[in-house]
Scaffold this motif. Structure first.
Motif, PDB file in Angstrom:
ATOM      1  N   ALA A 197       0.838  -1.189   0.000  1.00 42.72           N
ATOM      2  CA  ALA A 197       0.000   0.000   0.000  1.00 42.72           C
ATOM      3  C   ALA A 197       0.877   1.246   0.000  1.00 42.72           C
ATOM      4  CB  ALA A 197      -0.901   0.002   1.229  1.00 42.72           C
ATOM      5  N   GLN A 198       0.492   2.231  -0.760  1.00 39.40           N
ATOM      6  CA  GLN A 198       1.234   3.489  -0.831  1.00 39.40           C
ATOM      7  C   GLN A 198       0.504   4.541  -0.006  1.00 39.40           C
ATOM      8  OE1 GLN A 198       1.392   5.340  -4.669  1.00 39.40           O
ATOM      9  NE2 GLN A 198       3.000   6.792  -4.077  1.00 39.40           N
ATOM     10  N   VAL A 199       1.165   5.038   1.023  1.00 40.04           N
ATOM     11  CA  VAL A 199       0.599   6.078   1.869  1.00 40.04           C
ATOM     12  C   VAL A 199       1.140   7.425   1.416  1.00 40.04           C
ATOM     13  CG1 VAL A 199       0.375   6.967   4.223  1.00 40.04           C
ATOM     14  CG2 VAL A 199       0.384   4.496   3.819  1.00 40.04           C
ATOM     15  N   VAL A 200       0.240   8.342   1.094  1.00 40.63           N
ATOM     16  CA  VAL A 200       0.618   9.678   0.625  1.00 40.63           C
ATOM     17  C   VAL A 200       0.069  10.698   1.607  1.00 40.63           C
ATOM     18  CG1 VAL A 200       0.501  11.348  -1.255  1.00 40.63           C
ATOM     19  CG2 VAL A 200       0.548   8.890  -1.771  1.00 40.63           C
ATOM     20  N   TRP A 201       0.936  11.554   2.122  1.00 40.04           N
ATOM     21  CA  TRP A 201       0.534  12.550   3.112  1.00 40.04           C
ATOM     22  C   TRP A 201       0.147  13.847   2.425  1.00 40.04           C
ATOM     23  CZ3 TRP A 201      -0.181  11.255   8.124  1.00 40.04           C
ATOM     24  CH2 TRP A 201       0.303  10.000   8.504  1.00 40.04           C
ATOM     25  N   ARG A 202      -1.072  14.297   2.709  1.00 46.76           N
ATOM     26  CA  ARG A 202      -1.614  15.509   2.104  1.00 46.76           C
ATOM     27  C   ARG A 202      -1.746  16.614   3.166  1.00 46.76           C
ATOM     28  NH1 ARG A 202      -0.843  14.214  -3.182  1.00 46.76           N
ATOM     29  NH2 ARG A 202      -2.000  12.336  -3.797  1.00 46.76           N
ATOM     30  N   PRO A 203      -1.612  17.873   2.765  1.00 51.18           N
ATOM     31  CA  PRO A 203      -1.598  18.959   3.743  1.00 51.18           C
ATOM     32  C   PRO A 203      -2.982  19.389   4.217  1.00 51.18           C
ATOM     33  CG  PRO A 203      -1.304  19.841   1.544  1.00 51.18           C
ATOM     34  CD  PRO A 203      -1.306  18.344   1.401  1.00 51.18           C
ATOM     35  N   PHE A 204      -3.058  19.676   5.496  1.00 50.02           N
ATOM     36  CA  PHE A 204      -4.237  20.282   6.109  1.00 50.02           C
ATOM     37  C   PHE A 204      -3.717  21.119   7.270  1.00 50.02           C
ATOM     38  CE2 PHE A 204      -7.706  20.828   8.996  1.00 50.02           C
ATOM     39  CZ  PHE A 204      -8.874  20.812   8.241  1.00 50.02           C
ATOM     40  N   GLN A 205      -3.829  22.437   7.163  1.00 48.59           N
ATOM     41  CA  GLN A 205      -3.361  23.301   8.237  1.00 48.59           C
ATOM     42  C   GLN A 205      -4.472  23.514   9.263  1.00 48.59           C
ATOM     43  OE1 GLN A 205      -0.553  26.687   7.000  1.00 48.59           O
ATOM     44  NE2 GLN A 205      -1.744  26.328   5.143  1.00 48.59           N
TER      45      GLN A 205
ATOM     46  N   GLY B 185       5.088  25.608  -2.957  1.00 49.56           N
ATOM     47  CA  GLY B 185       4.027  26.356  -2.296  1.00 49.56           C
ATOM     48  C   GLY B 185       2.700  26.277  -3.029  1.00 49.56           C
ATOM     49  N   ILE B 186       2.743  26.447  -4.339  1.00 51.78           N
ATOM     50  CA  ILE B 186       1.516  26.396  -5.132  1.00 51.78           C
ATOM     51  C   ILE B 186       0.904  25.000  -5.064  1.00 51.78           C
ATOM     52  CG2 ILE B 186       0.605  26.493  -7.489  1.00 51.78           C
ATOM     53  CD1 ILE B 186       2.601  28.739  -8.047  1.00 51.78           C
ATOM     54  N   GLU B 187       1.762  23.994  -5.133  1.00 47.42           N
ATOM     55  CA  GLU B 187       1.272  22.617  -5.113  1.00 47.42           C
ATOM     56  C   GLU B 187       0.635  22.268  -3.767  1.00 47.42           C
ATOM     57  OE1 GLU B 187       4.452  22.892  -8.228  1.00 47.42           O
ATOM     58  OE2 GLU B 187       4.150  23.654  -6.193  1.00 47.42           O
ATOM     59  N   VAL B 188       1.255  22.711  -2.684  1.00 54.44           N
ATOM     60  CA  VAL B 188       0.702  22.437  -1.359  1.00 54.44           C
ATOM     61  C   VAL B 188      -0.660  23.114  -1.197  1.00 54.44           C
ATOM     62  CG1 VAL B 188       0.992  22.861   1.124  1.00 54.44           C
ATOM     63  CG2 VAL B 188       2.906  21.975  -0.234  1.00 54.44           C
ATOM     64  N   LYS B 189      -0.750  24.356  -1.632  1.00 53.56           N
ATOM     65  CA  LYS B 189      -2.028  25.062  -1.537  1.00 53.56           C
ATOM     66  C   LYS B 189      -3.098  24.390  -2.398  1.00 53.56           C
ATOM     67  CE  LYS B 189      -0.038  29.583  -0.448  1.00 53.56           C
ATOM     68  NZ  LYS B 189       0.231  30.965  -0.917  1.00 53.56           N
ATOM     69  N   ALA B 190      -2.685  23.891  -3.553  1.00 49.92           N
ATOM     70  CA  ALA B 190      -3.640  23.196  -4.423  1.00 49.92           C
ATOM     71  C   ALA B 190      -4.151  21.924  -3.770  1.00 49.92           C
ATOM     72  CB  ALA B 190      -2.980  22.878  -5.764  1.00 49.92           C
ATOM     73  N   GLU B 191      -3.266  21.183  -3.095  1.00 47.35           N
ATOM     74  CA  GLU B 191      -3.693  19.965  -2.415  1.00 47.35           C
ATOM     75  C   GLU B 191      -4.632  20.294  -1.256  1.00 47.35           C
ATOM     76  OE1 GLU B 191      -0.536  17.385  -1.275  1.00 47.35           O
ATOM     77  OE2 GLU B 191       0.158  17.065  -3.334  1.00 47.35           O
ATOM     78  N   GLU B 192      -4.350  21.390  -0.563  1.00 45.20           N
ATOM     79  CA  GLU B 192      -5.247  21.819   0.514  1.00 45.20           C
ATOM     80  C   GLU B 192      -6.641  22.138  -0.028  1.00 45.20           C
ATOM     81  OE1 GLU B 192      -3.040  23.985   4.128  1.00 45.20           O
ATOM     82  OE2 GLU B 192      -2.798  25.041   2.225  1.00 45.20           O
ATOM     83  N   GLU B 193      -6.674  22.804  -1.167  1.00 43.37           N
ATOM     84  CA  GLU B 193      -7.958  23.174  -1.773  1.00 43.37           C
ATOM     85  C   GLU B 193      -8.748  21.944  -2.209  1.00 43.37           C
ATOM     86  OE1 GLU B 193      -6.937  25.874  -4.865  1.00 43.37           O
ATOM     87  OE2 GLU B 193      -6.396  27.504  -3.494  1.00 43.37           O
TER      88      GLU B 193
END
Length: 220
Positions: free
Chosen positions: A41-49, A168-176
């Motif tokens: 299994a591949q675990v991918v961590w996504r941002p949430f502030q 930065g843009i990519e992290v914000k996009a993942e948050e959205e």
């Protein structure tokens, strides 16, 4: 574990200052070990502030807790639950060592970068441990570079990345993306792109979801 589970992706929306996210990580790992699927299994961590408006440099931890919970007594009740849950999962929460609540955007950018370098889960583990067990300031540039180095990331390259605006843009996009999915609290797990588990659930909840996914795939 059958071959139908081999490509399972688990996206975890999380913040590294969220204690239940640390507990959730341990419980997910226990579930994966139980079915011998940890390497499949591949675990991918996504941002949430948790605190997207937190100023750079963060704020005093005591003031933050009073502002968030109304009083330290309210947090004290939650702390007791966390200490118990942490002990069960081998986590030595040491909240007294945490002096400040940081802005976590820089840490999320580093997690994104580590994902590109193949050491994301190791970095997330060290950030959780550093913050909750050692009281590290995970907004501090030198601290992030040092922790990243423990995963094998090259310090000078890590510093150059963190001092830039890259990611930065990519992290914000993942948050959205998470916001559009309606995620309002973490940890939040997305299995196979469509099965959601909210909260630091027991391993049995993950195992049940794995079985449903395997059944769905077998029926296709």
């Amino acid at each position: 574990m059958s071959r139908s589970m081999a490509a399972l992706q688990i996206d975890v929306y999380s913040d590294v200052i969220c204690p239940w996210c640390y507990v959730g990580k341990r419980r997910l790992e226990r579930a994966l070990r139980h079915v011998s699927a940890e390497r499949q299994a591949q675990v991918v961590w996504r941002p949430f502030q948790l605190n997207p408006t937190m100023p750079k440099g963060g704020m005093d931890r005591t003031l933050y807790l009073k502002a968030k919970f109304g009083s330290l007594d309210v947090f004290g009740t939650m702390e007791a639950h966390l200490l118990s849950a942490g002990e069960a999962e081998g986590i030595a929460f040491t909240f007294a060592k945490v002096a400040r609540t940081p802005n976590t955007f820089l840490a999320h950018r580093l997690i994104w970068y580590a994902g590109k370098q193949g050491c994301q889960d190791a970095l997330v583990e060290l950030l959780f441990r550093g913050y909750f067990e050692e009281g590290l300031n995970i907004e501090d540039l030198a601290t992030l570079i040092r922790v990243a180095g423990l995963t094998g990331l090259e310090p000078n390259e890590t510093e150059s990345f963190l001092l830039s605006e890259a990611g930065g843009i990519e992290v914000k996009a993942e948050e959205e993306i998470g916001q559009r999915m309606g995620i309002q609290s973490v940890p939040h797990f997305i299995l196979d792109g469509k099965h959601a588990i909210s909260g630091a659930q027991p391993p049995e909840v993950f195992l049940s979801a794995f079985q449903r996914i395997e059944g769905d795939r077998a029926g296709n």
